[in-house]
Design an enzyme around this catalytic site. Structure first.
Site, PDB file in Angstrom:
ATOM      1  N   GLY A  41       0.756  -1.124  -0.259  1.00 23.21           N
ATOM      2  CA  GLY A  41       0.223  -0.302  -0.085  1.00 23.21           C
ATOM      3  C   GLY A  41       1.237   1.296   0.146  1.00 23.21           C
ATOM      4  N   HIS A  42       1.911   1.656   0.476  1.00 20.40           N
ATOM      5  CA  HIS A  42       2.602   2.373   0.669  1.00 20.40           C
ATOM      6  C   HIS A  42       3.762   2.887  -0.455  1.00 20.40           C
ATOM      7  CE1 HIS A  42       2.548   1.222   5.075  1.00 20.40           C
ATOM      8  NE2 HIS A  42       2.040   3.035   5.230  1.00 20.40           N
ATOM      9  N   LYS A 100      -4.625  -3.676   2.414  1.00 22.57           N
ATOM     10  CA  LYS A 100      -3.253  -3.963   3.632  1.00 22.57           C
ATOM     11  C   LYS A 100      -3.863  -2.957   4.393  1.00 22.57           C
ATOM     12  CE  LYS A 100      -1.549  -6.450  -0.424  1.00 22.57           C
ATOM     13  NZ  LYS A 100      -0.127  -7.215  -0.732  1.00 22.57           N
ATOM     14  N   GLN A 128      -8.895  10.147   7.956  1.00 20.73           N
ATOM     15  CA  GLN A 128      -7.567  10.433   8.243  1.00 20.73           C
ATOM     16  C   GLN A 128      -7.394  11.469   7.012  1.00 20.73           C
ATOM     17  OE1 GLN A 128      -4.134   9.391   9.411  1.00 20.73           O
ATOM     18  NE2 GLN A 128      -4.033   8.685   7.059  1.00 20.73           N
TER      19      GLN A 128
HETATM   20  O1  PAF Z   1      -1.088   7.297   7.791  1.00 18.94           O
HETATM   21  C1  PAF Z   1      -0.073   6.934   8.708  1.00 18.94           C
HETATM   22  O2  PAF Z   1       0.455   6.270   8.375  1.00 18.94           O
HETATM   23  C2  PAF Z   1      -0.417   8.684   9.612  1.00 18.94           C
HETATM   24  O3  PAF Z   1      -1.686   8.559  10.757  1.00 18.94           O
HETATM   25  C3  PAF Z   1       0.245   9.263   8.997  1.00 18.94           C
HETATM   26  C4  PAF Z   1      -0.780  10.171   7.967  1.00 18.94           C
HETATM   27  C5  PAF Z   1       2.423   9.240   8.504  1.00 18.94           C
HETATM   28  C6  PAF Z   1       1.073  10.503  10.172  1.00 18.94           C
HETATM   29  O4  PAF Z   1       1.602   9.516  11.182  1.00 18.94           O
END
Ligand code: PAF
Length: 283
Positions: A35-36, A187, A152
């Site tokens: 995902g990242h 994921k 978020q």
């Molecule tokens: O989604 C995340 O991994 C965290 O909430 C973030 C946006 C890096 C902030 O710490």
């Protein structure tokens, strides 16, 4: 890839990158998965240089949450980012991010309050505070976040708009669609906490969401479709459903039925000791 741990070296390194094109920021807490890496790849398509931050942000963990147990795998993360052609890794420690005397809290009312905000008090203040700092530290041209954390993303967009954070401009805060396992489970770094049995059962979450969406689109009342979703999850082994709601995609206000504005089905449910979240567009 250059790795920097202090704000001074970060600023110097970003200024050098900026001279040869736009800079994209991908904020993360590490324990990187596909995902990242999808965010990094998407960032590369949109900017000349990609800066990834890895910071396990203590301010977004509640007193009973898993800060110490949160996976930390810097060596592996570094290798993965290098393989993706990342330009710069920003990896501050807690003292660099929150120096002695740090006393500011960014709190976004409204979008932070329901859903995950209700069961994780202070969580979105922690997210807004650190992301506001990351935007100021890196001053990226654009920033990318996974849509998996839909609330978020809404909080970050509201914060950037309210604080006039024009770097990135609010339209340059890009939500990237959720990456899923073959069985549909979103994921997440938290999936590794699932026992093999719970991992198998967890696939019921996206499946039940798809059924609920089909019912909603077919005209079933939200109350009925969401009740069926909850009982599907319980039957599959989820012991708690924190929430299962149909909401307006931007304001996150509950809806009785999908309308003309974009709507989202948002769910948080617990299986074993793990809390899973997911969301999907409706209609
Ligand atoms: O989604 C995340 O991994 C965290 O909430 C973030 C946006 C890096 C902030 O710490």
């Amino acid at each position: 890839m250059q790795t920097v741990n202090t704000l001074g070296t970060l600023r110097e390194a970003v200024e050098i990158l900026r001279q040869s094109g736009p800079v994209a920021l991908v904020p993360t807490m590490g324990a990187l998965h596909e995902g990242h890496l999808t965010l990094v790849r998407e960032a590369q398509k949109r900017a000349a240089h990609v800066v990834v931050s890895i910071f396990v942000n203590p301010r977004q963990f509640g007193p009973n949450e898993d800060l110490d147990a949160y996976p930390r795998q810097m060596a592996q993360d570094t290798r993965l980012l290098e393989a993706e052609g990342t330009a710069l890794l920003w990896a501050p420690d807690v003292a660099e991010m929150y120096p002695e005397g740090f006393a500011t809290n960014v709190s976004v009312s409204g979008v932070s309050e329901g859903l995950c905000g209700a069961s994780r008090p202070g969580h979105f203040d922690g997210v807004a505070t650190v992301v506001g700092k990351l935007f100021n530290q890196v001053r990226p041209d654009l920033a990318l976040f996974g849509e998996k954390d839909w609330q978020q993303l809404a909080v970050i967009r509201r914060m950037a708009r309210d604080l006039d954070l024009t770097f990135p401009h609010v339209d340059a805060i890009i939500g990237v669609p959720t990456v899923r396992e073959a069985d549909g489970l979103a994921k997440s770094s938290r999936n590794q906490y699932l026992s093999p049995e719970d991992r198998q059962a967890a696939a019921a979450l996206p499946a039940a969401m798809h059924r609920a969406i089909a019912a909603l689109v077919g005209g079933e009342a939200a109350g009925t479709a969401l009740a069926a979703l909850q009982s599907d999850l319980r039957a599959a082994g989820f012991h708690t459903v924190d929430y299962a709601e149909l909401v307006d995609a931007a304001s996150l206000q509950p809806l009785a039925a999908p309308g003309t504005a974009p709507a989202r089905l948002v769910v948080a449910a617990r299986i074993g000791t793990t809390r899973l979240i997911d969301n999907m567009p409706v209609g």
